[in-house]
Design a protein around this motif. Structure first.
Motif, short mmCIF file in Angstrom:
data_model
loop_
_atom_site.label_atom_id
_atom_site.label_comp_id
_atom_site.label_asym_id
_atom_site.label_seq_id
_atom_site.Cartn_x
_atom_site.Cartn_y
_atom_site.Cartn_z
N GLU A 1 0.82 -1.21 0.00
CA GLU A 1 0.00 0.00 0.00
C GLU A 1 0.86 1.26 0.00
O GLU A 1 0.34 2.38 0.00
CB GLU A 1 -0.92 0.00 1.22
N PHE A 2 2.17 1.09 0.03
CA PHE A 2 3.09 2.23 0.03
C PHE A 2 3.01 2.91 -1.34
O PHE A 2 3.30 2.28 -2.37
CB PHE A 2 4.52 1.74 0.28
N LEU B 1 11.12 -3.00 -2.43
CA LEU B 1 11.49 -3.79 -1.26
C LEU B 1 10.26 -4.14 -0.44
O LEU B 1 10.07 -5.31 -0.04
CB LEU B 1 12.50 -3.01 -0.41
N LEU B 2 9.42 -3.17 -0.17
CA LEU B 2 8.21 -3.41 0.62
C LEU B 2 7.28 -4.38 -0.09
O LEU B 2 6.70 -5.29 0.54
CB LEU B 2 7.49 -2.08 0.89
N ILE C 1 18.07 -5.20 3.95
CA ILE C 1 18.40 -4.05 3.09
C ILE C 1 17.41 -2.92 3.32
O ILE C 1 17.79 -1.75 3.45
CB ILE C 1 18.43 -4.47 1.62
N LEU C 2 16.13 -3.26 3.35
CA LEU C 2 15.10 -2.24 3.60
C LEU C 2 15.34 -1.55 4.92
O LEU C 2 15.30 -0.31 5.02
CB LEU C 2 13.71 -2.88 3.58
N ASP C 3 15.60 -2.33 5.95
CA ASP C 3 15.81 -1.76 7.28
C ASP C 3 17.06 -0.88 7.30
O ASP C 3 17.03 0.24 7.82
CB ASP C 3 15.94 -2.89 8.31
N ALA D 1 6.63 -1.46 6.84
CA ALA D 1 7.62 -2.54 6.88
C ALA D 1 7.21 -3.63 7.86
O ALA D 1 6.58 -3.37 8.89
CB ALA D 1 8.98 -1.98 7.25
N PRO D 2 7.59 -4.89 7.57
CA PRO D 2 7.29 -5.98 8.49
C PRO D 2 8.31 -6.04 9.62
O PRO D 2 9.33 -5.36 9.59
CB PRO D 2 7.43 -7.22 7.59
N GLY D 3 7.98 -6.83 10.64
CA GLY D 3 8.97 -7.15 11.66
C GLY D 3 8.97 -6.31 12.90
O GLY D 3 9.90 -6.40 13.70
#
Length: 1006
Positions: A63-64, A726-727, A819-821, A842-844
């Motif tokens: 949804e980003f 990435l997302l 990488i995203l983080d 982002a997940p996590g």
């Protein structure tokens, strides 16, 4: 031996891979190809094979938004600030436990107008560093402040009202109200820019506790008057602004390089020839020739100075036989200026001019001596300097040495006084007074030549009008006694850029005293009392301490509000051994605003050791706040108030010009964020403004305009697309249960974590070096080169077409999540709104958690894999040769044969492909080919259309202990396989048939 160990490790990796293959392990289960074309799998026509398999492809889902513009962008940034607690972030980090503190002391901007791009440049630079330090786990000490006193505020507050019509308290009330309104506007802008601070706990130089702390510094400096003579009152020349009617310090001047003066060459007849010159001159009429750009100072002349060690000549003008004395090295230039030949009659050293007496050209019966002086130069003029002690600093030094009178003939408005004579009285020295002096010189025959001279001249930085030098009774700080200690302390301070250090030192060298008194109402009063009869000053530790306590309790308005006996109570008078309070009047001067702000370390840094880690300001503060803070701190504590200085340039227009409303090139930060009245200035938002600051070379002039802002916006859009990719590919990924251990990940994914670790270390170093521009360059290189152009092009097939829970896909997702983080955290100090927006999606982590409360990049030492780096980069070198051999063609349509002689390079390639021929190895994925054949030599039966290439790769292991150059040959041949309708790789046995990998995925799904 080391080479043997490396080979043994390589063979072990190969054997492990084979066992994994036999047991359905890593290399066998990872059927991964690379084809960016998979990203474009389309529905196709109804009933087609592609339409049949469309829903089995795992395309990115998020949804980003790809792009935010206009009001949507502005609303999102405000929403992020509210939901992510931007307003509470500073307080939160101050309350958390931290081992170290980072103190960035805010130099107070002037509270006299709306926020401008200079504010944006400065505040955002500071915020980038503060946010980085906070993310690194340090407790940030940053208290925003405002410089609230001084003439500009007073003038703007009064508007058209004259100061003579109002009492000091009325003026102060209006000035305070004006400053408060300006502070409110600036504070609102700083918040909108995302600057982290507790905006309810700022400092203002008009606050009562601040003024009391300032007077405490003043008191401690004044207490040293006996031993060092730090603060004293004197009658000496100062820079005086007729337009402001007040004395100015050097830091309050700006120099106009285009100032035009009426320069003159004038003669002073010698009435007494120097003894050693008398015989050479033959008793003829001789005059010394002087040059000045300020003819109005001639009436105040008290001497003519020469350089003792220079050579001088007595010359005769061919035009009229007039005899003139001038420096020998200036005679050729003077002949050209005067338009006549100059015949040298005699030469002598400057010291031989000693004892000469001149007749003053405009004042009858007045004679002035010839005197030696060190400030005489030969760059301009005649080598003989007209000296008016009342109107020049060097002139005053000569007067002090030779006991010359210091007669001031100019009043506070810049007009001649009665002392100049009736012909000049009340005339402006800049206008008709200057003209009158020139006429007087012409009438008496002393004027030899007049010319226009364009040169640099000091102006009042507030009114933009020229200043004069005139003597006045003022309060001074003896900076000469502090200079050596200040220079010594400065050597221990880190200065960025280093080139600014020399400017700081030269400023200290030039400053022998600092005039700290101002003839205004809006400021901190100098706590001095004067005896009514004698005019003697009463100021000591008892009187100043008492006044400081009153200011702390009531504010400095009480200086005018309270009766004299409250300011000078009986016990204070008794300790001071002074007469009754009725014998005294309070002083009317206020302190220089540079003393106000220069004492901020004492008022603001009390929670720390009163020594900031960093001061960050524009280059104009080299002679301003940086210096005044240093001098006051050295005087009181014998140490600098800062550990490091960052000196940035000014914001200028896109053409490099100074911004001016009259020129129409002013860029308003509010317009940058919210948009202008027409389409030429869209709403860019705060992050674009912050990116502009970060990517600029702050150590030179920083240009801003549509081109720079559009470039910043476009770069952010590109970054958003990368983050969106990435997302989208992390949709549904659970880091806790689905992440793959780094040691079990595919080599290319491990390699990307290795690159991510290097990137994070370089970015951290760049932030530590206050180099946000390098951060931006590192980010763009990592995103564009390592991710978009390399990694993403390789992994799309694996992400989209592998089984959802396959090891290869989870391995890739694990790398993508890291990488995203890492990328998100690396941009957070610069783009806090975008970083928090990404963190939302982002997940996590818990949805209530925000990025800025979760720390810096979390790279692991496990990610460092030097041997793996050589394997992947060796394969990339072969890949580059392959892609170069098939320009403009789809590499997926070729079978690639790689021939490498036995050696370390072959061993490394074997670790990426254990079989001699494969369509599903990691090497095949890296090559982006249909099939890869790996052997010791190329096949002898290559078809005629085979594309051949060769190259070498230098393997460097163990820090250079193991070095081996491996050579390779490659042959690219069009594949005979068919395109798989699902993954679009050329690995199917026949048209419209699935490849083996896709068959397995579909079968598993069904």
């Amino acid at each position: 031996m080391l080479l043997c160990r490396v080979l043994a490790v390589s063979r072990t990796l190969t054997r492990c891979a084979r066992r994994s293959h036999r047991g359905g392990g890593l290399l066998h289960r990872s059927l991964f190809w690379s084809s960016s074309r998979c990203h474009g799998v389309s529905p196709g026509e109804p009933g087609s094979a592609q339409a049949l398999y469309r829903d089995t492809v795992l395309l990115p889902r998020t949804e980003f938004p790809m792009k935010l513009t206009g009001q949507t962008l502005l609303d999102r940034e405000v929403e992020i600030q509210e939901k992510c607690g931007f307003a509470d972030l500073y307080t939160w980090q101050r309350e958390r436990k931290a081992k170290k503190e980072f103190c960035l002391h805010d130099g107070p901007p002037y509270a006299n107008g709306d926020p401008h791009v200079g504010h944006a440049l400065n505040k955002i630079l500071k915020d980038i560093r503060n946010r980085f330090e906070m993310l690194k786990g340090r407790q940030v000490h940053y208290i925003p402040g405002w410089d609230c006193h001084g003439l500009p505020i007073e003038l703007k507050a009064l508007g058209g009202l004259g100061a003579m019509d109002l009492s000091p308290l009325q003026i102060r009330h209006k000035a305070r109200q004006f400053a408060e309104e300006a502070i409110a506007r600036q504070k609102a802008a700083f918040k909108r820019w995302g600057v982290m601070a507790d905006w309810d706990q700022c400092y203002c130089t008009y606050d009562a506790p601040y003024e009391a702390a300032q007077l405490t510094v003043f008191q401690e400096m004044h207490n040293k008057v006996v031993t060092q003579g730090l603060i004293y009152q004197d009658y000496k020349p100062v820079f005086w602004s007729p337009s402001s009617r007040t004395a100015l310090a050097e830091a309050e001047l700006e120099y106009n390089p285009e100032h035009v003066s009426r320069a003159i060459y004038a003669t002073f007849p010698l009435v007494t020839l120097p003894p050693k010159m008398a015989s050479k001159a033959d008793q003829a009429d001789v005059s010394v020739l002087v040059w000045t750009t300020q003819p109005w100072t001639i009436p105040a002349n008290q001497a003519v100075c020469y350089m003792p060690n220079a050579q001088y000549s007595l010359v005769r003008k061919k035009a009229d036989s007039q005899l003139l004395v001038m420096a020998t090295e200036r005679s050729v230039s003077m002949a050209a200026v005067l338009g006549t030949e100059l015949e040298t009659v005699a030469t002598f050293t400057g010291s031989e001019l000693k004892g000469g007496i001149c007749k003053h050209p405009t004042i009858p019966d007045k004679e002035v001596p010839l005197l030696p002086a060190n400030h005489v130069t030969m760059t301009k003029g005649t080598g003989l300097v007209h000296t008016a002690p009342a109107h020049g600093m060097d002139d005053y030094s000569v007067a002090s040495q030779f006991k010359l009178p210091v007669e001031c003939m100019v009043d506070e408005d810049g007009n001649f006084t009665e002392l100049a004579g009736s012909a000049l009285q009340n005339l402006s020295v800049f206008k008709e007074g200057n003209e009158k002096v020139i006429c007087m010189l012409r009438d008496c025959g002393a004027l030899v030549k007049e010319e226009s001279c364009i040169h640099s001249y000091p102006y009042d930085w507030r009114t933009k009008q020229p200043v004069v030098i005139r003597p006045s009774k003022q309060w001074f700080i003896n900076t000469g006694s502090l200079k050596d200690k200040a220079k010594e302390a400065l050597q221990k301070v880190r200065v960025l850029p280093e080139s600014a250090r020399s400017s700081l030192l030269s400023m200290l060298d030039r400053r022998t005293y600092w005039c700290i008194s101002r003839q205004r109402s809006w400021g901190v009063p100098i706590p001095v009392f004067y005896q009514k009869e004698t005019g003697e000053a009463l100021m000591n530790k008892h009187t100043v301490s008492h006044v400081a306590n009153l200011f702390k309790e009531k504010g400095s308005d009480c200086w005018w509000e309270l009766p004299i006996d409250a300011l000078l109570p009986a016990d204070v008078l008794k300790k001071s051994k002074a007469g009754p309070a009725t014998d005294y009047v309070r002083g009317e001067d206020v302190l220089d605003i540079w003393f106000d702000s220069g004492a901020s370390w004492a008022a603001v840094l009390e929670e720390t050791d009163s020594r900031a880690d960093m001061y960050v300001e524009g280059k104009d503060q080299i002679g301003g706040w940086f210096q005044s803070s240093l001098l006051t701190s050295i005087a009181v504590r014998n140490k600098a108030p800062y550990k490091s200085l960052v000196v940035h340039g000014f914001a200028v227009s896109e053409k490099g010009e100074k911004m001016s409303k009259s020129v129409g090139n002013v860029v308003d930060p509010d317009t940058v964020i919210n948009g202008g009245k027409d389409a030429s200035m869209p709403a860019y938002g705060a992050d674009v403004l912050r990116w502009w600051v970060a990517e600029s070379n702050i150590f030179s002039e920083v240009q801003i305009g549509p081109s720079a802002l559009n470039s910043a916006r476009d770069n952010i859009h590109k970054l958003r697309n990368t983050l969106r990719f990435l997302l989208g590919n992390l949709h549904g990924f659970d880091l806790q249960t689905q992440a793959v251990d780094p040691k079990e990940m595919l080599y290319i994914d491990q390699y990307m974590l290795h690159l991510l670790r290097e990137y994070s270390m370089k970015v951290t170093d760049a932030y530590n070096e206050f180099d946000a521009g390098r951060v931006v360059r590192l980010l763009q290189a990592f995103v564009n080169r390592d991710l978009s152009s390399f990694y993403f092009s390789i992994i799309k097939d694996r992400l989209y077409c592998d089984a959802e829970d396959s090891l290869g896909r989870r391995s890739c997702q694990t790398a993508l999540e890291e990488i995203l983080d890492g990328v998100t955290r690396s941009i957070a100090p610069i783009l806090p709104h975008l970083a928090e927006e990404v963190y939302w999606h982002a997940p996590g982590h818990d949805k209530e958690e925000t990025l800025f409360r979760s720390g810096w990049i979390k790279s692991s030492s496990v990610w460092r894999r030097p041997g793996l780096e050589e394997a992947v980069e060796g394969a990339c070198a072969i890949r580059d040769s392959f892609l170069s051999s098939v320009p403009g063609k789809n590499p997926a349509q070729f079978d690639l044969s790689i021939a490498i002689e036995p050696g370390l390079l072959f061993e490394l390639m074997e670790s990426l492909q254990e079989e001699p021929s494969s369509t599903c190895s990691q090497l095949a994925e890296l090559m982006m080919a249909a099939r890869v054949n790996l052997s010791g030599e190329l096949p002898r039966d290559l078809p005629p259309d085979a594309l051949l290439s060769h190259g070498t790769f230098l393997i460097n292991l163990e820090g250079g202990v193991i070095r081996e150059e491996g050579s390779y040959n490659i042959a690219a041949v069009p594949t005979s396989a068919n395109r798989c309708p699902r993954c679009r790789r050329y690995t199917a046995e026949s048209a419209d048939c699935l490849c083996l990998r896709c068959q397995a995925v579909i079968s598993q799904a069904s």
